[in-house]
Design an enzyme around this catalytic site. Structure first.
Site, PDB file in Angstrom:
ATOM      1  N   CYS A   1     129.937  36.619  84.703  1.00 42.68           N
ATOM      2  CA  CYS A   1     128.876  35.625  84.549  1.00 42.68           C
ATOM      3  C   CYS A   1     128.217  35.330  85.896  1.00 42.68           C
ATOM      4  CB  CYS A   1     129.451  34.335  83.973  1.00 42.68           C
ATOM      5  SG  CYS A   1     129.999  34.550  82.274  1.00 42.68           S
TER       6      CYS A   1
ATOM      7  N   CYS B   1     125.591  35.409  80.714  1.00 43.27           N
ATOM      8  CA  CYS B   1     126.317  34.145  80.708  1.00 43.27           C
ATOM      9  C   CYS B   1     126.257  33.500  82.086  1.00 43.27           C
ATOM     10  CB  CYS B   1     127.764  34.377  80.285  1.00 43.27           C
ATOM     11  SG  CYS B   1     128.602  35.664  81.226  1.00 43.27           S
TER      12      CYS B   1
END
Ligand code: NAG
Ligand code: NAG
Length: 295
Positions: A100, A181
């Site tokens: 992420c 993300c």
């Protein structure tokens, strides 16, 4: 991947004409642009091995199997008839996840993006995924009469809805966006009339694929040419529409017009630009050697 984000705006508008009006409006768009890239198989499989052996040695994929699925998606079908779903076995054979906070999306900012990914080697663009790495800048299509790649001519990707090249990138972009993300960065080009375009791959596929429950912040960075023009910004033009869409879908976002890091990267690439002088002058005023006869 020039054909989507770096795409000539005239092509996009022609594409709209083709869909909306009649095919004869932009006949030059339909002309073929050369065939399948010569030695496609060797390039694709070679890049795959290069990726798993050199770029990302922790990963393991079956490069021959990926090729077989790719070939099976393309060659039995007409050059304008490969759908997104025809690549599903291929994508199945090459799942990939990213850490992420490193996802980088860009539209019509290819040059700056390259500087950015060099400066921040941990950032992930589609080009750095296995599929992006394998197929970047390649062209392919099948034959109408034969089950083989057509090395002689392929339709322009803007000339058909189910173009084999477009369909692959569309699915690759969607997968990439769906796994995004944490904080993500979006680089947009403030020197253009439509910095955010619903016709671009970012505006038509990736934006819809982003998941507000997985994405913590969408950090937009608007970057203009050093010499201008300065057409769009966080509060002017199509970027306002993008922010509106993000808000309505429940994303947190930030937007910066003058990101210093990007400016420095641009000046590194083009130190003589007038927009870089202020920065260079202030560096000159800072003495780099002690004054002569100094302490
Ligand atoms: C903005 O787009 C134009 C036209 O595609 C391009 O020439 C220019 O390099 C882009 N600017 C930036 C900062 O990416
Ligand atoms: C994510 O972005 C927000 C807003 O720019 C910032 O406050 C936060 O520190 C960022 N988090 C990470 C992990 O980069």
């Amino acid at each position: 991947m020039d054909w989507w984000t770096g795409v000539n705006p005239a092509l996009w508008s022609c594409r709209i004409h083709i869909c909306v009006i009649v095919l004869s409006v932009c006949p030059e768009v339909l002309r073929s642009e050369g065939g399948t890239t010569p030695n496609l198989k060797h390039i694709v499989i070679g890049r795959c091995y290069s990726y798993i052996r050199l770029v990302n040695p922790t990963l393991s994929y079956d490069c021959e199997e990926i090729w077989r699925h790719f070939e099976a998606a393309v060659v039995p079908r007409p050059s304008c008839g490969v759908r997104v779903k025809d690549y599903r076995h291929m994508f199945h054979a090459m799942p990939q996840l990213w850490p992420c906070d490193q996802f980088l999306f860009w539209s019509k900012t290819r040059g700056v993006m390259h500087g950015y990914t060099t400066a921040f080697p941990r950032s992930w663009t589609l080009e750095r995924t296995l599929v992006g790495y394998m197929f970047n800048d390649l062209i392919w299509c099948g034959h109408e009469e034969d089950t083989a790649f057509n090395f002689h001519s392929c339709p322009k990707w803007s000339a058909c809805v189910h173009h084999p090249v477009y369909s692959l990138w569309r699915q690759a972009s969607q997968n990439f966006a769906e796994t995004a993300c944490g904080n993500i960065t979006v680089l947009l080009n403030g020197s253009l009339q439509e910095a955010f375009s619903r016709e671009s791959m970012f505006g038509s596929v990736e934006l819809d694929g982003l998941n507000p429950r997985m994405v913590h912040y969408v950090n937009i960075k608007v970057v203009s040419n050093l010499e201008g023009p300065f057409i769009e910004s966080c509060d002017r033009g199509s970027i306002v529409d993008l922010i509106h869409i993000l808000r309505s879908r429940g994303f947190r976002w930030t937007c910066a017009d003058d990101d210093l890091t990007l400016k420095v990267l641009q000046c590194v690439q083009n130190p003589r630009a007038s927009g870089c002088r202020a920065c260079a002058d202030s560096l000159k005023r800072t003495p780099t050697t002690p004054p002569s006869g100094g302490a």
